[in-house]
Design an enzyme around this catalytic site. Structure first.
Site, PDB file in Angstrom:
ATOM      1  N   HIS A  60      22.359  48.839 -36.545  1.00 11.77           N
ATOM      2  CA  HIS A  60      21.017  48.542 -36.037  1.00 11.77           C
ATOM      3  C   HIS A  60      20.149  49.797 -36.046  1.00 11.77           C
ATOM      4  O   HIS A  60      20.180  50.584 -35.102  1.00 11.77           O
ATOM      5  CB  HIS A  60      21.130  47.965 -34.623  1.00 11.77           C
ATOM      6  CG  HIS A  60      19.857  47.433 -34.071  1.00 11.77           C
ATOM      7  ND1 HIS A  60      19.820  46.408 -33.148  1.00 11.77           N
ATOM      8  CD2 HIS A  60      18.558  47.754 -34.301  1.00 11.77           C
ATOM      9  CE1 HIS A  60      18.563  46.143 -32.828  1.00 11.77           C
ATOM     10  NE2 HIS A  60      17.775  46.958 -33.512  1.00 11.77           N
ATOM     11  N   HIS A  62      16.088  51.365 -37.458  1.00 12.61           N
ATOM     12  CA  HIS A  62      14.754  51.078 -38.006  1.00 12.61           C
ATOM     13  C   HIS A  62      14.346  52.264 -38.867  1.00 12.61           C
ATOM     14  O   HIS A  62      14.093  53.353 -38.332  1.00 12.61           O
ATOM     15  CB  HIS A  62      13.743  50.878 -36.874  1.00 12.61           C
ATOM     16  CG  HIS A  62      14.059  49.697 -36.009  1.00 12.61           C
ATOM     17  ND1 HIS A  62      13.512  48.447 -36.232  1.00 12.61           N
ATOM     18  CD2 HIS A  62      14.881  49.547 -34.942  1.00 12.61           C
ATOM     19  CE1 HIS A  62      13.976  47.591 -35.320  1.00 12.61           C
ATOM     20  NE2 HIS A  62      14.817  48.240 -34.530  1.00 12.61           N
ATOM     21  N   ASN A  94      11.675  44.793 -39.661  1.00  7.44           N
ATOM     22  CA  ASN A  94      10.332  44.767 -39.044  1.00  7.44           C
ATOM     23  C   ASN A  94       9.458  45.900 -39.572  1.00  7.44           C
ATOM     24  O   ASN A  94       8.937  46.728 -38.840  1.00  7.44           O
ATOM     25  CB  ASN A  94      10.405  44.781 -37.507  1.00  7.44           C
ATOM     26  CG  ASN A  94      11.007  46.059 -36.927  1.00  7.44           C
ATOM     27  OD1 ASN A  94      11.739  46.772 -37.601  1.00  7.44           O
ATOM     28  ND2 ASN A  94      10.677  46.354 -35.678  1.00  7.44           N
ATOM     29  N   ASP A 304      20.039  51.285 -32.355  1.00  2.60           N
ATOM     30  CA  ASP A 304      18.653  50.778 -32.348  1.00  2.60           C
ATOM     31  C   ASP A 304      17.693  51.948 -32.597  1.00  2.60           C
ATOM     32  O   ASP A 304      16.615  52.030 -31.991  1.00  2.60           O
ATOM     33  CB  ASP A 304      18.321  50.050 -31.037  1.00  2.60           C
ATOM     34  CG  ASP A 304      17.010  49.266 -31.141  1.00  2.60           C
ATOM     35  OD1 ASP A 304      16.481  49.129 -32.258  1.00  2.60           O
ATOM     36  OD2 ASP A 304      16.512  48.798 -30.091  1.00  2.60           O
TER      37      ASP A 304
END
Ligand code: DOR
Ligand code: ZN
Length: 429
Positions: A60, A62, A94, A304
């Site tokens: 996870h 980004h 995203n 994350d």
């Protein structure tokens, strides 16, 4: 060819690390009997006093590519991952535009080939992550997606998620679910509780997470499709997942280092730097997360990793974006909080940070046997260091761990037999 000498091999299967050399040839772990008697032309790492483990698999992150390259790109993200001992990172869709088409997944899959580590993409569950129309799960998988997620946002409609689970099951992909009821949490900045009341602002209640985890567990049971709960932060969620697992529901879960080390109090000390979704909670939640890690309810530790620019994070608490740049501190925070406190043995930490996440996504990673990819992390479990975000390789310096002294430091990261990070070059002979 690379020979790692004198290290202790720590993998998910062994209770205690075992002293053993490791030989790497053609990017694979190779039997020691194949080490040539003439070592000239072979790189040697002296891993005396170090642990040698399968490279971490962070399911996870980004990486903000395309669209938000001022926050991160796949190459800075991969370099940050390597510094954190991560050799496989799976990035969330995203981005802008959202990674919701096979063309975009194929494009990213092509571009990441030049990165220092393995970067794999998730495709979105719904077009534009708008929660309305399903993407084509099978086509996304064929293009290289290793799972599906609308992370950052929940799939609010149960009908849409139900249909998505039927499709993802057919395609053989797991859905990674961001569990927060969007109506209950809005764009609020902190946990709903003592701190939000002290600040006089509305908060994101724990029940917003618990409700969605319960719903997702029921949908996974109904469809028989695997679901993975992203960034678990509440005691309630741990309890629901534990019961669902006991009932045979195909549910797995991850948490992040900040959820088993920090509480909402951090907001009072650090403001927006401690803003993250889901929010930091209470000591009761922190303890429940640790219990979940200890008893197997929680399967994985992911970062994350959510880099933001300094200017974005400098905004007032209620305006600043949520997220923590986590890749370069996750192993050290985990070792400090869970290993050095005697809560988890090293093998379990490697399982949580490498072997299990690889297994959940069906990746051929997270193992350290003959013939496996030579993706490794070599770390000194006892080395103390102080977090200095200015030294991060990530573009995101946003960490609530700045100034903390942690115990455990990555020394070398090796991906497919190539050294992609070294703490101190003098160790390489
Ligand atoms: O804090 C967060 N930041 N949580 C998320 O779910 C999304 C992430 C981001 O993209 O910045
Ligand atoms: Zn996320």
């Amino acid at each position: 060819m690379l020979l790692i000498k004198n290290g202790f091999v720590a993998d998910a299967g062994s209770a205690e690390p075992v002293k053993s050399d490791i030989f790497i040839k053609d990017g694979k772990i190779t039997p020691l009997k194949d080490v040539p008697s003439d070592l000239s032309g072979i790189s040697v790492i002296d891993a005396e006093g170090m642990m040698v483990a399968p490279g971490l698999v962070d399911m996870h992150v980004h990486f903000r590519d395309p669209g938000f390259l001022h926050k991160e790109d796949i190459f800075t993200g991969a370099r940050a991952a390597a510094a954190g001992g991560v050799t496989t990172a799976v990035c969330m869709p995203n981005t802008s535009p959202v990674l919701d088409s096979p063309e975009m997944i194929a494009d990213l899959t092509e571009r990441v080939k030049a990165a220092d580590i393995s970067v794999l993409p998730y495709g979105a569950v719904t077009a534009g992550q708008r929660g309305e129309y399903l993407t084509d799960a099978a086509a996304l998988k064929a293009a290289g997606a290793v799972g599906l997620s609308d992370d950052g946002l929940p799939v609010m409609s149960a009908a849409v998620l139900l249909a998505a689970l039927h499709k993802s099951k057919e395609a053989g992909l797991v859905i990674i679910s961001h569990c927060e009821d969007a109506v209950l949490v809005r764009d609020y900045a902190v946990n709903d509780g003592i701190v939000s009341r002290k600040l006089g602002i509305p908060g994101r209640p724990a029940i917003a997470e618990d409700l969605m985890v319960a719903r997702d567990a029921m949908l996974a049971k109904e469809t028989g499709a695997p679901i993975h709960i992203a960034h678990v932060s509440t005691a309630g969620a741990v309890d629901i997942i534990r019961k669902a697992k006991a009932a045979g529901v195909p549910i797995t879960a991850e948490t992040c280092p900040h959820y088993f080390t920090l509480t909402e109090d951090e907001i009072l000390l650090q403001g927006a730097m401690a803003r993250v979704n889901p929010p930091l909670r209470t000591p009761y939640d922190v303890n429940a997360i640790i219990d979940g890690l200890m008893d197997g309810t929680i399967d994985a530790i992911a970062t994350d990793h959510a880099p933001h620019s300094a200017a974005e994070k400098a905004q007032p608490l209620e305006k600043a974006p949520s997220g923590i740049s986590g890749l370069e501190t996750s192993l050290a925070v985990t070792l400090t909080a869970l290993y050095h406190t005697g809560k988890l043995p090293l093998g379990r930490i490697i399982e949580l940070m490498s072997t299990r996440p690889a297994g959940i996504l069906g990746l051929n990673k997270g193992r350290i046997g003959i013939g496996d990819d030579a993706d490794l992390v070599i770390f000194d479990p006892n080395k103390e260091w102080t977090v200095n975000p200015v030294a991060f390789r990530s573009k995101g310096h946003n960490t609530p761990f700045a100034g903390r002294t942690l115990k455990g430091k990555v020394q070398h990261t090796i991906r497919a037999g190539k050294i992609v990070y070294s703490e101190e070059h003098k160790h390489v002979i």
